[in-house]
Motif scaffolding. Structure first.
Motif, PDB file in Angstrom:
ATOM      1  N   PRO B 387     -73.326  22.476 -91.472  1.00 47.31           N
ATOM      2  CA  PRO B 387     -72.898  23.880 -91.436  1.00 47.31           C
ATOM      3  C   PRO B 387     -71.374  23.971 -91.553  1.00 47.31           C
ATOM      4  O   PRO B 387     -70.709  22.954 -91.729  1.00 47.31           O
ATOM      5  CB  PRO B 387     -73.371  24.347 -90.057  1.00 47.31           C
ATOM      6  N   GLU B 388     -70.826  25.179 -91.441  1.00 50.89           N
ATOM      7  CA  GLU B 388     -69.362  25.312 -91.403  1.00 50.89           C
ATOM      8  C   GLU B 388     -68.970  26.125 -90.180  1.00 50.89           C
ATOM      9  O   GLU B 388     -69.775  26.858 -89.610  1.00 50.89           O
ATOM     10  CB  GLU B 388     -68.851  25.971 -92.682  1.00 50.89           C
ATOM     11  N   LEU B 389     -67.707  25.975 -89.754  1.00 45.40           N
ATOM     12  CA  LEU B 389     -67.219  26.745 -88.608  1.00 45.40           C
ATOM     13  C   LEU B 389     -67.316  28.228 -88.932  1.00 45.40           C
ATOM     14  O   LEU B 389     -66.999  28.660 -90.034  1.00 45.40           O
ATOM     15  CB  LEU B 389     -65.754  26.391 -88.325  1.00 45.40           C
ATOM     16  N   ALA B 390     -67.756  29.011 -87.946  1.00 42.74           N
ATOM     17  CA  ALA B 390     -67.870  30.450 -88.163  1.00 42.74           C
ATOM     18  C   ALA B 390     -66.586  31.188 -87.800  1.00 42.74           C
ATOM     19  O   ALA B 390     -66.459  32.383 -88.049  1.00 42.74           O
ATOM     20  CB  ALA B 390     -69.049  31.004 -87.363  1.00 42.74           C
ATOM     21  N   ILE B 391     -65.642  30.476 -87.188  1.00 36.41           N
ATOM     22  CA  ILE B 391     -64.314  31.051 -86.932  1.00 36.41           C
ATOM     23  C   ILE B 391     -63.290  29.998 -87.361  1.00 36.41           C
ATOM     24  O   ILE B 391     -63.618  28.819 -87.453  1.00 36.41           O
ATOM     25  CB  ILE B 391     -64.097  31.420 -85.440  1.00 36.41           C
ATOM     26  N   PRO B 392     -62.048  30.414 -87.629  1.00 36.49           N
ATOM     27  CA  PRO B 392     -61.056  29.413 -88.043  1.00 36.49           C
ATOM     28  C   PRO B 392     -60.848  28.373 -86.931  1.00 36.49           C
ATOM     29  O   PRO B 392     -60.891  28.723 -85.747  1.00 36.49           O
ATOM     30  CB  PRO B 392     -59.777  30.235 -88.244  1.00 36.49           C
ATOM     31  N   ALA B 393     -60.633  27.129 -87.329  1.00 36.14           N
ATOM     32  CA  ALA B 393     -60.492  26.037 -86.358  1.00 36.14           C
ATOM     33  C   ALA B 393     -59.421  26.348 -85.315  1.00 36.14           C
ATOM     34  O   ALA B 393     -59.555  25.998 -84.139  1.00 36.14           O
ATOM     35  CB  ALA B 393     -60.172  24.737 -87.079  1.00 36.14           C
ATOM     36  N   GLU B 394     -58.345  27.052 -85.731  1.00 35.06           N
ATOM     37  CA  GLU B 394     -57.251  27.331 -84.785  1.00 35.06           C
ATOM     38  C   GLU B 394     -57.717  28.243 -83.649  1.00 35.06           C
ATOM     39  O   GLU B 394     -57.089  28.303 -82.597  1.00 35.06           O
ATOM     40  CB  GLU B 394     -56.056  28.024 -85.476  1.00 35.06           C
ATOM     41  N   GLY B 395     -58.799  28.969 -83.879  1.00 35.54           N
ATOM     42  CA  GLY B 395     -59.256  29.913 -82.858  1.00 35.54           C
ATOM     43  C   GLY B 395     -60.270  29.326 -81.893  1.00 35.54           C
ATOM     44  O   GLY B 395     -60.745  30.024 -80.992  1.00 35.54           O
ATOM     45  N   LEU B 396     -60.626  28.063 -82.046  1.00 37.50           N
ATOM     46  CA  LEU B 396     -61.650  27.481 -81.170  1.00 37.50           C
ATOM     47  C   LEU B 396     -61.167  27.425 -79.719  1.00 37.50           C
ATOM     48  O   LEU B 396     -60.023  27.038 -79.455  1.00 37.50           O
ATOM     49  CB  LEU B 396     -62.017  26.069 -81.637  1.00 37.50           C
ATOM     50  N   PRO B 397     -62.018  27.791 -78.767  1.00 42.39           N
ATOM     51  CA  PRO B 397     -61.595  27.811 -77.358  1.00 42.39           C
ATOM     52  C   PRO B 397     -61.753  26.458 -76.672  1.00 42.39           C
ATOM     53  O   PRO B 397     -62.856  26.031 -76.333  1.00 42.39           O
ATOM     54  CB  PRO B 397     -62.548  28.841 -76.727  1.00 42.39           C
ATOM     55  N   TRP B 398     -60.644  25.770 -76.442  1.00 36.68           N
ATOM     56  CA  TRP B 398     -60.673  24.474 -75.742  1.00 36.68           C
ATOM     57  C   TRP B 398     -60.577  24.705 -74.246  1.00 36.68           C
ATOM     58  O   TRP B 398     -59.876  25.606 -73.796  1.00 36.68           O
ATOM     59  CB  TRP B 398     -59.516  23.577 -76.218  1.00 36.68           C
ATOM     60  N   HIS B 399     -61.266  23.869 -73.464  1.00 36.68           N
ATOM     61  CA  HIS B 399     -61.176  23.964 -72.006  1.00 36.68           C
ATOM     62  C   HIS B 399     -59.746  23.742 -71.559  1.00 36.68           C
ATOM     63  O   HIS B 399     -59.081  22.823 -72.030  1.00 36.68           O
ATOM     64  CB  HIS B 399     -62.035  22.877 -71.335  1.00 36.68           C
ATOM     65  N   ARG B 400     -59.315  24.559 -70.601  1.00 34.90           N
ATOM     66  CA  ARG B 400     -57.962  24.378 -70.069  1.00 34.90           C
ATOM     67  C   ARG B 400     -58.015  23.606 -68.777  1.00 34.90           C
ATOM     68  O   ARG B 400     -57.800  24.151 -67.702  1.00 34.90           O
ATOM     69  CB  ARG B 400     -57.333  25.750 -69.818  1.00 34.90           C
ATOM     70  N   VAL B 401     -58.306  22.334 -68.831  1.00 31.51           N
ATOM     71  CA  VAL B 401     -58.286  21.508 -67.623  1.00 31.51           C
ATOM     72  C   VAL B 401     -57.498  20.242 -67.888  1.00 31.51           C
ATOM     73  O   VAL B 401     -57.370  19.794 -69.029  1.00 31.51           O
ATOM     74  CB  VAL B 401     -59.707  21.151 -67.119  1.00 31.51           C
TER      75      VAL B 401
END
Ligand code: HEM
Ligand code: SF4
Lengths: 70, 419
Positions: B387-401
């Protein structure tokens, strides 16, 4: 190792020093204090079953019998 | 970007930018000051491969960072609230030093054998195949699918239910409790209500596992929890609190880690030129691909040690009691150890990454983690066209820990179709 002709070896480039082998077959393995990696004791006091368990349990498959493929 | 030592020392390691990509910072750290005192975190940062490796084997790099915290950071009220939690945490393998560590690890190892792990393979494949088929159908129908919620979050709990013999409903409760506990342990920014939730989670977990332990003591069965109850080394057995603590630590150490490792691996495959297709057509690449994913984006970003006594370490004078952050994610891209460190090389050989640590705390669950990752990813790439990302890679939500690296969501859609 008791009652066996096959020589067990630790690939020290691969060993990560988890101490698992010492835990399951302490009679035949020890940790080398200088680099934290495992060393085979010869003659070892562990039973063949314990050594086979160590071969199976090593998390990085660093233990094998000499001349055999891992 | 180039920063002064002073700026590096004041960098906040859990800012959103650092959560998304810490690698520029790591590269500068390794270059300019391999062992650096972080003013911001009041801890030493260690990032070079050889230094992290040496620290893992250093006897004075103590693993006990729980008792000191209890002593120094908590007031009377906090101690009353969290006392029981700390008592349980103080029995976790990962916080113990020898000889207590050696004794406990030996006993736990009796239950967590390669055979016990291998026996879980069928359940992993079955679960992953079922979820992958559902994902394929939904993508074909034009849906956006979140691979974290609909794939990565599903497999580890299914495997735990097999290991511990609990029902799917129990699994949901355990998952919530573990997540709440994780907020405390993994260094997330404090949220309102956190303390209450953490406390409730510990109570819930303790009660649940106490009941399980009693059940298996009376009627042993063939699963890992029951084997832990039976484990015996020359007459030495695990006490009740050790059993409960070990159950909780296995879940904590083995659930989010695998989930994050899986979503990070999928993300790397989606970003690579043809990784997904190659894994589908050349299954023999799976082993090296998973190791490369663990190296590039392992879920355990950092782990913590505490100096036992004053240590002179690589030119730094580390004072007794100081915290030391071992940054695995930095070591795994150290150019002194890895060629082309920032490139995803699917068939990389000689990949002695530190994603599972080294030394006496080397991940107890590495074989299970590898099995879950290789089996699940194989089902996914074989059943689902890339498949492909449905949002731009820069917008992916990474855990903030501080300690973990992973995605909150990984939304994808069928490739080549705009909706
Ligand atoms: C890809 C997935 C995983 C990664 C990257 C990972 C990574 C790690 C790391 C880095 C450590 C050492 C921590 C330290 O020294 O401070 C560790 C320890 C540990 N892991 Fe894992 N882990 C994973 C999965 C699992 C699983 C599935 C389990 C069990 C079900 C598990 C159980 C443990 C335990 C019990 C320890 C503590 C061992 C000790 O202190 O002796 N892990 N893991
Ligand atoms: S079990 Fe394997 S990795 Fe662990 S110390 Fe022994 S040889 Fe080394």
């Amino acid at each position: 190792m008791s009652g066996s002709e096959r020589r067990v070896v630790v690939d020290r480039a691969v060993c990560v020093g988890s101490t698992t082998c010492v835990n399951v077959a302490g009679g035949s393995f020890e940790i080398d204090e200088t680099d934290g990696k495992a060393r085979v004791l010869t003659p070892g006091a562990a039973t063949m079953d314990e050594v086979l368990d160590a071969v199976d349990s090593c998390p990085v498959a660093a233990i094998s019998f000499e001349g055999e493929d891992k | 970007m180039t920063q002064s030592i002073d700026e590096l020392s004041r960098t906040n390691l859990i800012s959103p930018e650092m959560a998304a990509s810490p690698f520029g910072f790591y590269a500068e750290l390794l270059e300019k000051s391999p062992v650096l005192w972080s003013e911001r975190h009041r801890a030493w940062l260690v990032g070079r491969y050889d230094d992290v490796s040496a620290a893992f084997r250093h006897e004075q790099m103590g693993a006990d960072r729980i008792a000191p915290y209890l002593r120094e950071q908590l007031d009377e009220a906090g101690r009353a609230r969290f006392g029981r939690m700390f008592e349980i945490l103080s029995k976790w393998l990962v916080f113990l030093d020898p000889p207590d560590h050696s004794r406990l690890r030996k006993l736990v190892h009796k239950a967590f054998t390669p055979r016990a792990v291998k026996a879980l393979q069928g359940r992993i494949e079955e679960t992953a195949a079922r979820e992958a088929e559902a994902i394929r159908a939904r993508l074909e129908a034009g849906d956006v699918v979140d691979l974290v919620a609909d794939f990565c979050e599903i497999i580890p709990p299914a495997i735990f239910s097999e290991m511990f013999g609990f029902s799917p409903e129990d699994g949901d409760r355990l998952k919530t409790w573990t997540e709440d506990l994780g907020m405390f342990i993994n260094g997330a920014p404090a949220e309102p209500g956190r303390d209450e939730r953490v406390q409730a989670a510990v109570e819930g977990l303790e009660k649940y596992f106490r009941a399980s332990v009693e059940k298996y003591r009376a009627h042993p069965v063939d699963n890992i929890l029951s084997a832990l109850v039976q484990a015996n080394e020359d007459g030495d057995v695990l006490s009740d609190i050790e059993l409960i603590a070990t159950c909780i630590t296995l879940i904590d150490a083995g659930y989010k880690t695998v989930q994050n490792a899986m979503c990070n691996a999928i993300y790397l495959l989606l970003e690579s030129e043809d990784g997904w297709e190659r894994l589908a057509s050349e299954p023999q690449l799976m082993t090296s691909a998973v190791e490369e994913c663990l190296r590039m984006l392992g879920p355990a970003k950092t782990t913590v040690r505490r100096a036992k006594g004053d240590i002179e370490f690589r030119g730094a004078n580390i004072k007794d009691g100081s915290r030391v952050y071992l940054i695995l994610a930095a070591a795994n891209r150290d150019p002194r150890q890895f060629e082309r460190p920032n490139e995803f090389v699917i068939d990389r050989t000689d990949n002695q990454h530190l994603a599972f640590a080294q030394g006496i705390h080397f991940c107890l669950g590495s074989a299970l983690a590898r099995l879950e990752l290789t089996s699940s990813l194989a089902e996914l790439v074989n059943r689902v066209p890339r498949p492909e990302l449905a949002i731009p890679a820069e917008g992916l939500p990474w855990h903030r820990v501080l300690l973990l690296s992973g995605l909150q969501e990984l939304p994808v859609r069928r490739a080549g179709v705009r909706t």
